[in-house]
Design an enzyme around this catalytic site. Structure first.
Site, PDB file in Angstrom:
ATOM      1  N   ASN A 192      -1.831  -0.222   7.436  1.00  0.00           N
ATOM      2  CA  ASN A 192      -1.258  -1.544   7.749  1.00  0.00           C
ATOM      3  C   ASN A 192      -0.398  -2.109   6.608  1.00  0.00           C
ATOM      4  O   ASN A 192      -0.208  -3.309   6.499  1.00  0.00           O
ATOM      5  CB  ASN A 192      -2.338  -2.515   8.221  1.00  0.00           C
ATOM      6  CG  ASN A 192      -3.458  -2.697   7.222  1.00  0.00           C
ATOM      7  OD1 ASN A 192      -3.362  -2.227   6.081  1.00  0.00           O
ATOM      8  ND2 ASN A 192      -4.513  -3.386   7.620  1.00  0.00           N
TER       9      ASN A 192
ATOM     10  N   THR B 205      -5.167  -7.529  10.972  1.00  0.00           N
ATOM     11  CA  THR B 205      -5.642  -6.298  10.322  1.00  0.00           C
ATOM     12  C   THR B 205      -5.250  -5.040  11.108  1.00  0.00           C
ATOM     13  O   THR B 205      -4.749  -4.073  10.544  1.00  0.00           O
ATOM     14  CB  THR B 205      -7.180  -6.356  10.176  1.00  0.00           C
ATOM     15  OG1 THR B 205      -7.516  -7.568   9.490  1.00  0.00           O
ATOM     16  CG2 THR B 205      -7.715  -5.171   9.419  1.00  0.00           C
TER      17      THR B 205
ATOM     18  N   ARG C  85      -1.040 -14.567   5.009  1.00  0.00           N
ATOM     19  CA  ARG C  85      -1.740 -13.707   5.982  1.00  0.00           C
ATOM     20  C   ARG C  85      -1.044 -13.731   7.336  1.00  0.00           C
ATOM     21  O   ARG C  85      -1.068 -12.759   8.080  1.00  0.00           O
ATOM     22  CB  ARG C  85      -3.213 -14.093   6.102  1.00  0.00           C
ATOM     23  CG  ARG C  85      -4.052 -13.417   5.037  1.00  0.00           C
ATOM     24  CD  ARG C  85      -5.524 -13.623   5.216  1.00  0.00           C
ATOM     25  NE  ARG C  85      -6.159 -12.756   6.197  1.00  0.00           N
ATOM     26  CZ  ARG C  85      -6.632 -11.548   5.937  1.00  0.00           C
ATOM     27  NH1 ARG C  85      -6.527 -11.029   4.730  1.00  0.00           N
ATOM     28  NH2 ARG C  85      -7.230 -10.848   6.884  1.00  0.00           N
TER      29      ARG C  85
ATOM     30  N   HIS D 178      -1.908  -5.334   1.702  1.00  0.00           N
ATOM     31  CA  HIS D 178      -3.179  -6.045   1.562  1.00  0.00           C
ATOM     32  C   HIS D 178      -2.853  -7.489   1.218  1.00  0.00           C
ATOM     33  O   HIS D 178      -1.889  -7.759   0.494  1.00  0.00           O
ATOM     34  CB  HIS D 178      -4.032  -5.453   0.443  1.00  0.00           C
ATOM     35  CG  HIS D 178      -5.203  -6.335   0.111  1.00  0.00           C
ATOM     36  ND1 HIS D 178      -6.345  -6.348   0.886  1.00  0.00           N
ATOM     37  CD2 HIS D 178      -5.379  -7.281  -0.846  1.00  0.00           C
ATOM     38  CE1 HIS D 178      -7.177  -7.268   0.394  1.00  0.00           C
ATOM     39  NE2 HIS D 178      -6.618  -7.844  -0.664  1.00  0.00           N
TER      40      HIS D 178
ATOM     41  N   PHE E 184     -15.569   4.144   8.188  1.00  0.00           N
ATOM     42  CA  PHE E 184     -14.235   4.518   7.718  1.00  0.00           C
ATOM     43  C   PHE E 184     -14.031   4.275   6.219  1.00  0.00           C
ATOM     44  O   PHE E 184     -12.934   4.431   5.702  1.00  0.00           O
ATOM     45  CB  PHE E 184     -13.157   3.775   8.520  1.00  0.00           C
ATOM     46  CG  PHE E 184     -13.303   2.260   8.534  1.00  0.00           C
ATOM     47  CD1 PHE E 184     -12.849   1.484   7.475  1.00  0.00           C
ATOM     48  CD2 PHE E 184     -13.898   1.625   9.616  1.00  0.00           C
ATOM     49  CE1 PHE E 184     -12.981   0.103   7.473  1.00  0.00           C
ATOM     50  CE2 PHE E 184     -14.038   0.233   9.635  1.00  0.00           C
ATOM     51  CZ  PHE E 184     -13.572  -0.530   8.560  1.00  0.00           C
TER      52      PHE E 184
ATOM     53  N   LYS F  30       0.834  -1.203   0.000  1.00  0.00           N
ATOM     54  CA  LYS F  30       0.000   0.000   0.000  1.00  0.00           C
ATOM     55  C   LYS F  30       0.879   1.267   0.000  1.00  0.00           C
ATOM     56  O   LYS F  30       2.082   1.190   0.276  1.00  0.00           O
ATOM     57  CB  LYS F  30      -0.919  -0.038   1.229  1.00  0.00           C
ATOM     58  CG  LYS F  30      -1.928  -1.204   1.211  1.00  0.00           C
ATOM     59  CD  LYS F  30      -2.788  -1.195   2.481  1.00  0.00           C
ATOM     60  CE  LYS F  30      -3.853  -2.270   2.486  1.00  0.00           C
ATOM     61  NZ  LYS F  30      -4.634  -2.295   3.757  1.00  0.00           N
TER      62      LYS F  30
ATOM     63  N   ARG G  73       2.665  -6.153   9.327  1.00  0.00           N
ATOM     64  CA  ARG G  73       1.809  -5.093   9.873  1.00  0.00           C
ATOM     65  C   ARG G  73       2.215  -4.721  11.298  1.00  0.00           C
ATOM     66  O   ARG G  73       2.152  -3.553  11.697  1.00  0.00           O
ATOM     67  CB  ARG G  73       0.354  -5.544   9.820  1.00  0.00           C
ATOM     68  CG  ARG G  73      -0.201  -5.561   8.381  1.00  0.00           C
ATOM     69  CD  ARG G  73      -1.511  -6.305   8.309  1.00  0.00           C
ATOM     70  NE  ARG G  73      -2.246  -6.045   7.075  1.00  0.00           N
ATOM     71  CZ  ARG G  73      -3.425  -6.578   6.800  1.00  0.00           C
ATOM     72  NH1 ARG G  73      -4.001  -7.426   7.664  1.00  0.00           N
ATOM     73  NH2 ARG G  73      -4.039  -6.294   5.673  1.00  0.00           N
TER      74      ARG G  73
HETATM   75  P1  DAT Z   1      -7.715  -7.320   5.967  1.00  0.00           P
HETATM   76  O1  DAT Z   1      -7.029  -6.172   5.250  1.00  0.00           O
HETATM   77  O2  DAT Z   1      -6.862  -7.852   7.094  1.00  0.00           O
HETATM   78  O3  DAT Z   1      -8.232  -8.393   5.060  1.00  0.00           O
HETATM   79  P2  DAT Z   1     -10.437  -6.281   6.147  1.00  0.00           P
HETATM   80  O4  DAT Z   1     -10.672  -6.861   4.799  1.00  0.00           O
HETATM   81  O5  DAT Z   1     -11.418  -6.569   7.237  1.00  0.00           O
HETATM   82  O6  DAT Z   1      -8.983  -6.666   6.715  1.00  0.00           O
HETATM   83  O7  DAT Z   1     -10.349  -4.697   6.054  1.00  0.00           O
HETATM   84  C1  DAT Z   1      -9.725  -4.085   4.953  1.00  0.00           C
HETATM   85  C2  DAT Z   1      -8.978  -2.852   5.427  1.00  0.00           C
HETATM   86  O8  DAT Z   1      -9.869  -1.932   6.043  1.00  0.00           O
HETATM   87  C3  DAT Z   1      -7.917  -3.139   6.484  1.00  0.00           C
HETATM   88  O9  DAT Z   1      -6.701  -3.569   5.925  1.00  0.00           O
HETATM   89  C4  DAT Z   1      -7.815  -1.836   7.195  1.00  0.00           C
HETATM   90  C5  DAT Z   1      -9.210  -1.260   7.120  1.00  0.00           C
HETATM   91  N1  DAT Z   1      -9.969  -1.500   8.353  1.00  0.00           N
HETATM   92  C6  DAT Z   1     -10.584  -2.651   8.730  1.00  0.00           C
HETATM   93  N2  DAT Z   1     -11.185  -2.508   9.928  1.00  0.00           N
HETATM   94  C7  DAT Z   1     -10.950  -1.221  10.306  1.00  0.00           C
HETATM   95  C8  DAT Z   1     -11.310  -0.443  11.451  1.00  0.00           C
HETATM   96  N3  DAT Z   1     -12.058  -0.962  12.446  1.00  0.00           N
HETATM   97  N4  DAT Z   1     -10.898   0.842  11.509  1.00  0.00           N
HETATM   98  C9  DAT Z   1     -10.157   1.389  10.501  1.00  0.00           C
HETATM   99  N5  DAT Z   1      -9.789   0.703   9.391  1.00  0.00           N
HETATM  100  C10 DAT Z   1     -10.181  -0.578   9.301  1.00  0.00           C
HETATM  101 MG    MG Z   2      -9.732  -8.332   3.596  1.00  0.00          MG
END
Ligand code: DAT
Ligand code: MG
Length: 172
Positions: free
Chosen positions: A125, A100, A94, A128, A59, A11, A111
C-alpha cells in the site's frame, strides 16, 4: 484543532514504482511542513518494532519482509522516512494516504491509486502514515534521532555517552 506531527514512510514498492515525486506532490496538497527526512535501509529489528502491534497476525513475517524491501532487492530495499507537522496532520494525511486495504481505498488516494494486493496476500500500500498522536510519537522516536528533526517536538535530555562507536567522514 491541534498541531500534530506524524511519520510518513514511502515504502519499497513506492520507491520501485518511482512514485516518490507523485506521493510528495499529493501530500503537499495538505500544506504541511516537513521537519525531518531521510533514506533508511530497514533492519529486521526496526521493522519488527515498527509493526509490533501486528506481531500475532498471520501476515506479520511477510509484512516485516515487505517493509525491508526484501522481495525487491537492491536498489529498492529501502524506505524514505518523513516527519510532517501541521494542523490536524494525522487525520488529514491519512485521508490523502487512503484506507489500509488498497482495494478498498478511495481511488484518488495514494493507496487507492498506486497500491495492490500481491498474490501472496501482502498489502503493498505504498505509504505508511501514523494512526494517532501516541503512535506518531512512538514511531518518530523509533525512526529519528532528536538531531535529525529540525524542530524540538518532544522533550530531550543530554547524556555523556562514553566509548560510543561512531562512523564519521574520513579526513582528507
Ligand atoms: P495502516 O498502515 O493503515 O495504519 P495497520 O497499522 O492496521 O494499517 O497495518 C499496518 C500494515 O499491515 C498495513 O499498512 C498493511 C498490513 N496489513 C494490515 N492488515 C492486513 C491484512 N489483513 N492483510 C495483509 N496485510 C495487512
Ligand atoms: Mg498503522
Amino acid at each position: 484543532m491541534a498541531v500534530e506531527q506524524l511519520l510518513i514512510l514511502i515504502k519499497p514498492d513506492g520507491i520501485k514504482k518511482s512514485l516518490t515525486g507523485n506521493i510528495l506532490t499529493k501530500l503537499s496538497e495538505a500544506r504541511m511542513v516537513i521537519i525531518g527526512a531521510k533514506a533508511v535501509k530497514v533492519g529486521k529489528e526496526l521493522a519488527e518494532q515498527h509493526y509490533y502491534h501486528l506481531k500475532d497476525k498471520p501476515f506479520f513475517g511477510e509484512l516485516v519482509e515487505y517493509i525491508q524491501g526484501k522481495i525487491y532487492g537492491e536498489p529498492w530495499d529501502r524506505v524514505l522516512a518523513f516527519v510532517y507537522q501541521g494542523e490536524d496532520a494525522i487525520s488529514r494525511m491519512r485521508k490523502i494516504a487512503g484506507a489500509t486495504n488498497p482495494e478498498e481505498a478511495d481511488p484518488v488516494s495514494i493507496r487507492g491509486a498506486y497500491g495492490r494486493i500481491t498474490t501472496k496476500g501482502v498489502y503493498e500500500n505504498v505509504v505508511h502514515c501514523s494512526s494517532d498522536p501516541a503512535e506518531a510519537e512512538r514511531e518518530i522516536k523509533l525512526w529519528f534521532k532528536p538531531e535529525e528533526i529540525v524542530k524540538n517536538i518532544y522533550d530531550t535530555q543530554k547524556i555523556i555517552a562514553e566509548k560510543e562507536e561512531k562512523i564519521i567522514w574520513k579526513q582528507k
